[in-house]
Design a protein around this motif. Sequence first.
Motif, PDB file in Angstrom:
ATOM      1  N   ASP A 132      52.953  45.996  51.246  1.00  0.00           N
ATOM      2  CA  ASP A 132      52.227  45.127  50.325  1.00  0.00           C
ATOM      3  C   ASP A 132      51.264  44.231  51.092  1.00  0.00           C
ATOM      4  N   VAL A 133      50.067  44.111  50.550  1.00  0.00           N
ATOM      5  CA  VAL A 133      49.057  43.257  51.195  1.00  0.00           C
ATOM      6  C   VAL A 133      48.462  42.294  50.174  1.00  0.00           C
ATOM      7  N   GLY A 134      49.324  41.772  49.316  1.00  0.00           N
ATOM      8  CA  GLY A 134      48.829  40.826  48.329  1.00  0.00           C
ATOM      9  C   GLY A 134      48.004  41.496  47.254  1.00  0.00           C
ATOM     10  N   GLY A 135      46.819  40.989  47.030  1.00  0.00           N
ATOM     11  CA  GLY A 135      45.964  41.562  46.004  1.00  0.00           C
ATOM     12  C   GLY A 135      44.713  40.744  45.822  1.00  0.00           C
ATOM     13  N   GLU A 136      43.917  41.126  44.830  1.00  0.00           N
ATOM     14  CA  GLU A 136      42.659  40.435  44.556  1.00  0.00           C
ATOM     15  C   GLU A 136      42.489  40.237  43.058  1.00  0.00           C
ATOM     16  N   ILE A 137      41.707  39.243  42.705  1.00  0.00           N
ATOM     17  CA  ILE A 137      41.499  38.868  41.308  1.00  0.00           C
ATOM     18  C   ILE A 137      40.006  38.914  40.999  1.00  0.00           C
ATOM     19  N   TYR A 138      39.696  39.579  39.884  1.00  0.00           N
ATOM     20  CA  TYR A 138      38.300  39.678  39.450  1.00  0.00           C
ATOM     21  C   TYR A 138      38.029  38.637  38.368  1.00  0.00           C
ATOM     22  N   ASP A 139      36.963  37.857  38.573  1.00  0.00           N
ATOM     23  CA  ASP A 139      36.554  36.835  37.616  1.00  0.00           C
ATOM     24  C   ASP A 139      35.282  37.314  36.918  1.00  0.00           C
ATOM     25  N   PRO A 140      35.350  37.610  35.595  1.00  0.00           N
ATOM     26  CA  PRO A 140      34.156  38.126  34.912  1.00  0.00           C
ATOM     27  C   PRO A 140      33.033  37.109  34.808  1.00  0.00           C
ATOM     28  N   GLU A 141      33.357  35.821  34.874  1.00  0.00           N
ATOM     29  CA  GLU A 141      32.316  34.796  34.767  1.00  0.00           C
ATOM     30  C   GLU A 141      31.415  34.792  35.993  1.00  0.00           C
ATOM     31  N   THR A 142      32.004  34.993  37.166  1.00  0.00           N
ATOM     32  CA  THR A 142      31.209  35.009  38.395  1.00  0.00           C
ATOM     33  C   THR A 142      30.912  36.428  38.867  1.00  0.00           C
ATOM     34  N   ASN A 143      31.530  37.427  38.191  1.00  0.00           N
ATOM     35  CA  ASN A 143      31.368  38.833  38.560  1.00  0.00           C
ATOM     36  C   ASN A 143      31.692  39.048  40.032  1.00  0.00           C
ATOM     37  N   SER A 144      32.842  38.492  40.456  1.00  0.00           N
ATOM     38  CA  SER A 144      33.204  38.575  41.863  1.00  0.00           C
ATOM     39  C   SER A 144      34.718  38.668  42.017  1.00  0.00           C
TER      40      SER A 144
END
Length: 472
Positions: free
Chosen positions: A311-323
């Motif tokens: 496991d290497v954690g993860g990432e979160i996508y924010d549609p407001e900043t598109n990042s």
Amino acid sequence: MGGFLSLAGPKSETKEYHEVSQYETCKRQRLSPSIDEESPRLIPSLPDELSVQIIARLPRICYFNVRLVSRKWKATVMSPELFKLRQELGTTEEWLYMLTKVEEDKLLWHALDPLSKRWQRLPMMPSVVYDEGSSKGSSALWMWSMLGPSIRIADFIRGWLGHKSSFDQMPLCGCAVGAVDGCLYVLGGFSRAAAMKCVWKFDPIQNAWIEVPAMSTGRAYCKTGILNDKLYVVGGVSQGRGGLTPLQSAEVFDPSTGIWSQVPNMPFSKAQVLPTAFLADMLKPIATGLTSYMGRLCVPQSLYSWPFFVDVGGEIYDPETNSWNEMPNGMGDGWPARQAGTKLSVVVDGELYAFDPSSSLDSGKIKVYDQKEDAWKVVIGKVPIYDFAGSESPYLLAGFHGKLHVITKDANHEIAIMRADLHDTDSIPSSSTSDIAGFSDSLADSDAVIWKIIATRDFGAAELVSCQVLAI
């Protein structure tokens, strides 16, 4: 495109499906006097506007019989306008749609109305295969097997190390499943050695499968999620020269326009800081889950090298900043993992739950994410799970009617949909157990939950594959 459930008698609740073919339906309509011929109105002596108001208040399970009344009644109960009215009236219903594998190469969809406890079997999915020798591109899709034999994650991970074995000869597999705007979606998958772009949609109002615009990238074993009434697809794998190649790309489908749009690639930031070039070449980053939570997409990630995963954690996508941003450490590192690192989770009433199989195959825990403390906490100490050999998914999670549900097999090997009623430990009477036959021993140490089976069905040797909830 297939039969539908007949609710002519109470025996349909406990016996096998009573399906009516399209030919039988047409025959009934020819033999029965048509209301269209007797009266221009849906209900004689009532304006159609009032009749539609009445129909919109009927339970949706009734529509399968109601549409047999006449062609006009059928057109009414299969019109999008009626279901928009149901939304305005607050009569929308949540149904559970479940995909099962009944043989090595046969998968079937089933729908459950939780209120009436009645089941409906969906029409068979259209069949396609990618013709590798054709030069027609996306048009080279021929009728074949939309969902072929399921292969385990371990089998296709071997492809990353060049052990292709018989993978190139396997029929289509690895399709993803999603649900948005009241419809089911089946996306991509592998056909032989080609990653598919095709997307099929099941419209429950029309009771039919239709093909919709394809993804821009062919992908299998991708993850799907819903955000702002749009269907997001991230990651997955495609076939490369040395085997299977993980994808960092993502895209989003807007059902209102039928258009796919690109989403920035997942950075896989933690995978980029491995200490040696050998590890960077050996360990393959992959998205192992996707959940829409707090208005963003949460994608837990892992690094694979058969037979290990990290496991290497993860990432979160924010549609407001598109990042994309790195997932909080506690959320990513503590996200429970099931078989081969896949993260199984669901959001119910704003809370993020995940299943933790621990080290036992016949039980497990359910954890909830505490955003303030950035930690996963156990809310259900033991979930009654019966291990059945060879199953890809011995359990599934679903959220509907504001409750957390676990789908598994019971002591009688019937598929059971269990509702978890969570309580404070101090408020549970000492005599509280469960109404699940055969599960009392398993629930002895589960003080914070009362389990209730809301429906069962004997699917024989069928295995669970996936589930979705549609509100219509």
